[in-house]
Design an enzyme around this catalytic site. Structure first.
Site, short mmCIF file in Angstrom:
data_model
loop_
_atom_site.label_atom_id
_atom_site.label_comp_id
_atom_site.label_asym_id
_atom_site.label_seq_id
_atom_site.Cartn_x
_atom_site.Cartn_y
_atom_site.Cartn_z
N ASP A 139 18.69 28.12 67.82
CA ASP A 139 18.53 28.72 66.50
C ASP A 139 18.67 30.23 66.63
OD1 ASP A 139 18.14 28.66 63.76
OD2 ASP A 139 15.97 28.86 63.92
N HIS A 146 16.32 39.12 56.41
CA HIS A 146 15.20 38.33 56.90
C HIS A 146 14.48 39.07 58.04
CE1 HIS A 146 12.82 34.89 58.20
NE2 HIS A 146 13.33 34.98 59.42
N GLN A 252 2.88 29.97 65.21
CA GLN A 252 3.89 30.91 65.70
C GLN A 252 3.29 32.27 66.03
OE1 GLN A 252 7.14 31.30 62.92
NE2 GLN A 252 8.38 32.58 64.27
N GLU A 386 8.25 35.33 53.56
CA GLU A 386 8.83 36.50 52.91
C GLU A 386 8.47 36.54 51.43
OE1 GLU A 386 13.10 37.35 53.87
OE2 GLU A 386 12.84 35.59 55.13
MN MN Z 1 14.90 29.55 62.13
#
Ligand code: MN
Length: 440
Positions: A139, A146, A252, A386
């Protein structure tokens, strides 16, 4: 653009539903997938989506009298995954597309049409399966918007890492948990540490998120030790799917340093079932993102004039949410995100070239994620982290509910389409997933 008669916007099909305005699968699209009749133990095999039908590829090639490369490519569709077809390369994919387009066109010979009528299954009777066996999944992180939006949340004074404009950033994803649209997503459990807590704890993710992405399916692999030059990079790509990179933001945040995402991402990735070929996407190619004058030029191995001129793809991507409460009162899904893949900083060819630049071999069926696709506008952000500023602001939903992150019972539905004046509009179908409570 390499246009041919298959892209002609005036082309119609003898399958009437393919000619409906707004149809994702007109005759100009012809995406490949893997199906079997729902509720049967039939062997999975390849199909082409056309209107509200699927056309069984192997049988169609034989019955319609395809010859040469087109016949061989159609025959590869008898396998249970698309890898055999993906491995053949453009010299097979292109004749197959021409043959399918001729056989499905309104002016196809009557005997061809009669033969193919027996190879059709209504889309609603088809169980759509994961289209490819995925050896490896990478990925990327290609959207400047972003990267800046995320960076600003954690480093307000210095949001963008110094490498972003020089190197396509990626991490090694998990292939085993890539699932097809319609697969339920169990909320992951994991280790997290609240900002005010002295110690981490283990439990259900509290900040479940989506990421609007595209997935690129690799065609013929490159031998180990042999980098793919940027001028040839797109020959290595079979096609494009929608990709939702489900993300557990609280997991994360605690685990990602210093080696990047791990369990926050590896619990599930949802793909749409139809692989839209690069041939089908030719009319929607656009110049790559114009870099501002102060930005560095790509290093020579990532630089190519054709890639600058038409290395981008104009693909609109959207994410819709439908909560359990909205389903109860038959309220339609609400759109949370919409952006265009053309606005990403690195092109698909640059991703393939960079990935192989150290000699790494890509294999047929490998999946490359674009990274979250966010645009410049506030409502074009491709993830809830976001949209809600990491949970600081909630999103008001039309039924009166609010969300900062995904709740149990929420269904996320991703869609994508390509349109351009003077050409047909083609769609990607959908990548949907319903979120279930975590296991005890
Ligand atoms: Mn991703």
């Amino acid at each position: 653009m390499n246009l041919d008669p298959t892209h002609d916007p005036r082309l119609t099909s003898w399958i009437g539903s393919a000619n409906d305005p707004g149809c994702d699968f007109p005759i100009q699209n012809l995406p490949f997938g893997i199906f079997r009749r729902r509720g049967t133990p039939e062997a999975p095999r390849a199909a082409v989506a056309i209107g509200d039908q699927v056309l069984e590829l192997g049988a169609a090639g034989a019955l319609a009298g395809f010859s040469g490369e087109a016949a061989k490519a159609a025959d590869a569709g008898r396998a249970a995954k698309l890898n055999a077809l993906a491995a053949l390369g453009r010299e097979y994919w292109h004749p197959l597309r021409l043959a399918l387009s001729r056989a499905l066109a309104a002016n196809a010979p009557a005997d061809v049409r009669e033969a193919l009528e027996g190879c059709l299954v209504p889309l609603k009777e088809a169980e759509l399966l994961l289209p490819v066996e995925i050896p490896d999944y990478t990925d990327f992180y290609t959207s400047l918007h972003h990267a800046t939006n995320i960076g600003r949340l954690f480093r307000p004074d210095n949001p963008l890492m110094p490498n972003f404009k020089w190197i396509p950033i990626g991490y090694h994803g998990r292939a085993s948990s890539v699932v097809v649209s319609g697969s339920e997503i169990v909320r992951p459990r994991g280790q997290t540490r609240a900002p005010d807590a002295a110690h981490p704890a283990f439990g259900p993710c509290k900040r479940l998120d989506y990421e609007v992405e595209l997935g690129f399916v690799c065609g013929p692999g490159n031998p180990l030790g042999t980098p793919v030059r940027i001028a040839n990079a797109l020959e290595r790509v079979f096609g494009v799917v929608l990709l939702n990179d489900w993300s557990a933001r609280d997991i994360q945040a605690w685990e990602y340093q210093p080696l990047g995402p791990f369990l926050a991402k590896s619990f599930a990735t949802t793909l749409s079932p139809w692989v839209v070929t690069l041939d089908a996407l030719e009319p929607y190619r656009v110049h790559s993102l114009r870099r501002p004058p102060d930005d560095p030029a790509p290093l020579p191995y990532l630089s190519d004039s054709d890639d600058r001129d038409e290395g981008g793809f104009s693909i609109e991507v959207e994410m819709y949410l439908r909560t359990a409460g909205m389903r109860d009162i038959a309220m339609p899904p609400v759109r949370l995100s919409h952006a265009n893949y053309r606005d990403t900083y690195w092109t698909l060819a640059q991703l393939v070239t960079h990935h192989t630049s150290n000699g790494c071999n890509l294999r047929t069926g490998d999946l490359l994620g674009s990274g979250t696709i966010s645009g410049a506008a506030a409502d074009s952000a491709g993830a809830m982290i976001e949209l809600t500023q990491n949970g600081k602001h909630s999103i008001k939903l039309p039924g009166g509910e609010t969300r900062t992150f995904i709740e149990d019972g929420d269904e996320l539905v991703q869609r994508g389409r390509c349109s351009r004046d003077g050409f047909a509009t083609i769609g990607f179908g959908e990548a949907a997933g319903l979120v279930l409570p975590s296991l005890k």
